[in-house]
Motif scaffolding. Sequence first.
Motif, PDB file in Angstrom:
ATOM      1  N   GLN A 196       9.818   3.211   2.555  1.00  0.00           N
ATOM      2  CA  GLN A 196       9.747   3.737   3.928  1.00  0.00           C
ATOM      3  C   GLN A 196       8.365   3.514   4.537  1.00  0.00           C
ATOM      4  N   PHE A 197       7.370   3.238   3.697  1.00  0.00           N
ATOM      5  CA  PHE A 197       6.013   2.991   4.176  1.00  0.00           C
ATOM      6  C   PHE A 197       5.657   1.509   4.066  1.00  0.00           C
ATOM      7  N   GLY A 198       6.664   0.645   4.159  1.00  0.00           N
ATOM      8  CA  GLY A 198       6.439  -0.788   4.033  1.00  0.00           C
ATOM      9  C   GLY A 198       5.946  -1.454   5.295  1.00  0.00           C
ATOM     10  N   THR A 199       5.951  -0.743   6.408  1.00  0.00           N
ATOM     11  CA  THR A 199       5.438  -1.268   7.676  1.00  0.00           C
ATOM     12  C   THR A 199       4.332  -0.360   8.171  1.00  0.00           C
ATOM     13  N   ILE A 200       3.187  -0.923   8.482  1.00  0.00           N
ATOM     14  CA  ILE A 200       2.030  -0.135   8.901  1.00  0.00           C
ATOM     15  C   ILE A 200       2.188   0.253  10.363  1.00  0.00           C
ATOM     16  N   PRO A 201       2.097   1.532  10.692  1.00  0.00           N
ATOM     17  CA  PRO A 201       2.166   1.946  12.103  1.00  0.00           C
ATOM     18  C   PRO A 201       1.036   1.317  12.912  1.00  0.00           C
ATOM     19  N   ASN A 202       1.306   1.117  14.194  1.00  0.00           N
ATOM     20  CA  ASN A 202       0.309   0.459  15.050  1.00  0.00           C
ATOM     21  C   ASN A 202      -0.996   1.239  15.138  1.00  0.00           C
ATOM     22  N   ASN A 203      -0.906   2.560  15.020  1.00  0.00           N
ATOM     23  CA  ASN A 203      -2.109   3.381  15.191  1.00  0.00           C
ATOM     24  C   ASN A 203      -2.804   3.692  13.877  1.00  0.00           C
ATOM     25  N   HIS A 204      -2.352   3.074  12.777  1.00  0.00           N
ATOM     26  CA  HIS A 204      -2.940   3.383  11.471  1.00  0.00           C
ATOM     27  C   HIS A 204      -4.054   2.401  11.131  1.00  0.00           C
ATOM     28  N   VAL A 205      -5.152   2.933  10.644  1.00  0.00           N
ATOM     29  CA  VAL A 205      -6.276   2.106  10.192  1.00  0.00           C
ATOM     30  C   VAL A 205      -6.450   2.314   8.685  1.00  0.00           C
ATOM     31  N   VAL A 206      -6.338   1.247   7.921  1.00  0.00           N
ATOM     32  CA  VAL A 206      -6.520   1.330   6.468  1.00  0.00           C
ATOM     33  C   VAL A 206      -7.997   1.515   6.165  1.00  0.00           C
ATOM     34  N   GLN A 207      -8.316   2.513   5.377  1.00  0.00           N
ATOM     35  CA  GLN A 207      -9.708   2.794   5.051  1.00  0.00           C
ATOM     36  C   GLN A 207     -10.243   1.768   4.062  1.00  0.00           C
ATOM     37  N   ASP A 208     -11.528   1.464   4.199  1.00  0.00           N
ATOM     38  CA  ASP A 208     -12.150   0.449   3.344  1.00  0.00           C
ATOM     39  C   ASP A 208     -12.011   0.783   1.868  1.00  0.00           C
ATOM     40  N   ARG A 209     -12.162   2.066   1.524  1.00  0.00           N
ATOM     41  CA  ARG A 209     -12.091   2.436   0.112  1.00  0.00           C
ATOM     42  C   ARG A 209     -10.715   2.130  -0.479  1.00  0.00           C
ATOM     43  N   ASN A 210      -9.662   2.238   0.348  1.00  0.00           N
ATOM     44  CA  ASN A 210      -8.331   1.898  -0.139  1.00  0.00           C
ATOM     45  C   ASN A 210      -8.160   0.392  -0.292  1.00  0.00           C
ATOM     46  N   SER A 211      -8.765  -0.378   0.583  1.00  0.00           N
ATOM     47  CA  SER A 211      -8.713  -1.836   0.447  1.00  0.00           C
ATOM     48  C   SER A 211      -9.399  -2.281  -0.837  1.00  0.00           C
ATOM     49  N   VAL A 212     -10.502  -1.627  -1.182  1.00  0.00           N
ATOM     50  CA  VAL A 212     -11.195  -1.948  -2.436  1.00  0.00           C
ATOM     51  C   VAL A 212     -10.293  -1.645  -3.631  1.00  0.00           C
ATOM     52  N   LYS A 213      -9.582  -0.542  -3.577  1.00  0.00           N
ATOM     53  CA  LYS A 213      -8.724  -0.163  -4.693  1.00  0.00           C
ATOM     54  C   LYS A 213      -7.549  -1.108  -4.862  1.00  0.00           C
ATOM     55  N   VAL A 214      -7.080  -1.681  -3.766  1.00  0.00           N
ATOM     56  CA  VAL A 214      -6.003  -2.666  -3.855  1.00  0.00           C
ATOM     57  C   VAL A 214      -6.467  -3.874  -4.664  1.00  0.00           C
ATOM     58  N   ARG A 215      -7.673  -4.332  -4.429  1.00  0.00           N
ATOM     59  CA  ARG A 215      -8.196  -5.466  -5.203  1.00  0.00           C
ATOM     60  C   ARG A 215      -8.401  -5.070  -6.668  1.00  0.00           C
ATOM     61  N   THR A 216      -8.721  -3.794  -6.891  1.00  0.00           N
ATOM     62  CA  THR A 216      -8.848  -3.302  -8.255  1.00  0.00           C
ATOM     63  C   THR A 216      -7.522  -3.392  -9.002  1.00  0.00           C
ATOM     64  N   VAL A 217      -6.421  -3.132  -8.308  1.00  0.00           N
ATOM     65  CA  VAL A 217      -5.100  -3.225  -8.937  1.00  0.00           C
ATOM     66  C   VAL A 217      -4.881  -4.637  -9.478  1.00  0.00           C
ATOM     67  N   LEU A 218      -5.244  -5.645  -8.710  1.00  0.00           N
ATOM     68  CA  LEU A 218      -5.078  -7.031  -9.163  1.00  0.00           C
ATOM     69  C   LEU A 218      -5.884  -7.289 -10.427  1.00  0.00           C
ATOM     70  N   ARG A 219      -7.135  -6.826 -10.460  1.00  0.00           N
ATOM     71  CA  ARG A 219      -7.966  -7.028 -11.651  1.00  0.00           C
ATOM     72  C   ARG A 219      -7.419  -6.252 -12.850  1.00  0.00           C
ATOM     73  N   GLN A 220      -6.883  -5.071 -12.581  1.00  0.00           N
ATOM     74  CA  GLN A 220      -6.355  -4.264 -13.678  1.00  0.00           C
ATOM     75  C   GLN A 220      -5.119  -4.911 -14.289  1.00  0.00           C
ATOM     76  N   PHE A 221      -4.333  -5.643 -13.485  1.00  0.00           N
ATOM     77  CA  PHE A 221      -3.198  -6.371 -14.035  1.00  0.00           C
ATOM     78  C   PHE A 221      -3.671  -7.435 -15.024  1.00  0.00           C
ATOM     79  N   VAL A 222      -4.822  -8.032 -14.770  1.00  0.00           N
ATOM     80  CA  VAL A 222      -5.363  -9.011 -15.721  1.00  0.00           C
ATOM     81  C   VAL A 222      -5.702  -8.310 -17.034  1.00  0.00           C
TER      82      VAL A 222
END
Length: 511
Positions: A196-222
């Motif tokens: 249900q949260f697969g589409t980002i609302p127009n008024n939503h701003v992703v915080q930088d700290r969450n963007s960093v954690k997304v890249r961490t997920v990729l490294r953790q998969f390695v």
Amino acid sequence: GKKKNKGGQGAPKAKAASSSGSSSAAAGSSGAARGQQQMPAAPGQPGAPRMPQGAPYPAGGYPPSEMAALQQALSMMTPQQIASLMAAKGLGKGGKGLPMGDDEYDDESDEDGYSQEDDDMQHFADVCYSLVNYWPDAKGELEWKEKEIDSIVDPEDRALLMPVVTTSLLQEMRRCARINAEFLAMLVRTDEEARQFGTIPNNHVVQDRNSVKVRTVLRQFVRDWAVEGARERDEQYGCLLEALQRYIPLDQPSQTSQSSGRPGGRPRVVAPGSGLARLPYEIAKLGYVAQGNEFSYHMLQGSKWVLNETSRPNMCNIYPFVLSLENRRGVRDHLRPVSIPDVCPSDALCPGNEPQSELSMCAGEFVEVYAPQSNAWDAVLTCFFLDTAKNVFLYIRTIAGMTRPGGLWANIGPLLYHYAEQADSISIELSWEELKPAIEKYFDFKEEDVREAYYTTNVSGMFHTRYRCKYFAAIRNDRPVEGKSLPVFGSQEKQECNHDHGDGHSHSHSH
């Protein structure tokens, strides 16, 4: 340096579905589940994880004449307002705490009808939006890199660049980043509660700290689910698994409070801070009843996918280093694909669709989930986890309380202390000389050593961070747990805390 928080943004505490508060179930017990993971309900739904509200710091240092007025004022404020007040007054680490009333953890709702469930749901949505937002985030960074290359206008300097840099390199990086984006969006799309949260609302701003954690997920998969992470896993998970088999053999029936009425049950083992769940998977594969505990919704979304949605090894290629141009030997080193998972969990845990092992995952802050579980576990295995504590005494008491007499605590990791660099955060930073006696109060050491280890290392890169980790294996004695520490988490802090031991620097260490 290791980033400071293993896994990322904090997940709320798991609401107790049983006396233990865990979500354990036989692996593969649900019809569609291939990976043997039972997750708690989505935030805001019945049985969902919740975090207590309240100010982040205990009372202290206020004269009685001021206390009543302060408590009355604080009782009318949200945790966010309290945090803002503390920042404005310069309160926090090394400062005077704010006093709390007896209802410090009243988490139902405020006078405006705002509830903790609303907060949990928004936090879960923010995590999903950040996963879906990987491509816009990567695209912006690639556009900046292109401008940097275009800024080299001097003919002699430009002639020194390899032709690939000015022609196809950025195009290849965009292609790899799009593949990453599709993979990360799939972590949301394949989860019934998250889609249900697969589409980002127009008024939503992703915080930088969450963007960093997304890249961490990729490294953790390695680290957890790729051939490239095998060395790290062998060096760190390997010693813990060997200690488990040495001190809690499978032919020794479980002797926990949870095994009463189930004579001959297999030993119960928990792995706190388990990230993408490889360590609890390895525990279950050996035949133990295993549970992973994780605080980060980013990591939990990844573990849901790998445990429940994979059907064969090497299903996906990801490019975890595509946006990292530093410390490369070769011009295309950052474009190296990594295949995941290196093994399919259901092949080992549920061969022929017949459950053979018990593996569960429990979302929530470690102390809140496991402090009530007296003598409930035969063993606790901690890897790069002990220093994620704000107050390490809380962790020691919790592990002592949840481990039955004769049970095992095996640990490997550094003492980085993830909150040490956060000015407004409690952080009790002890040396090993100070820490060991606190552990010895409840555990008898059988093995102790210093071992070198890496964390989410790019094996082909020119920069590797090596930790000198403390390894020990200790057996729980029969001394009752004594003492009590004040709470160290407020609800807002829980959401903003990070758990990540990555090569970057931030305790989202991206620990």
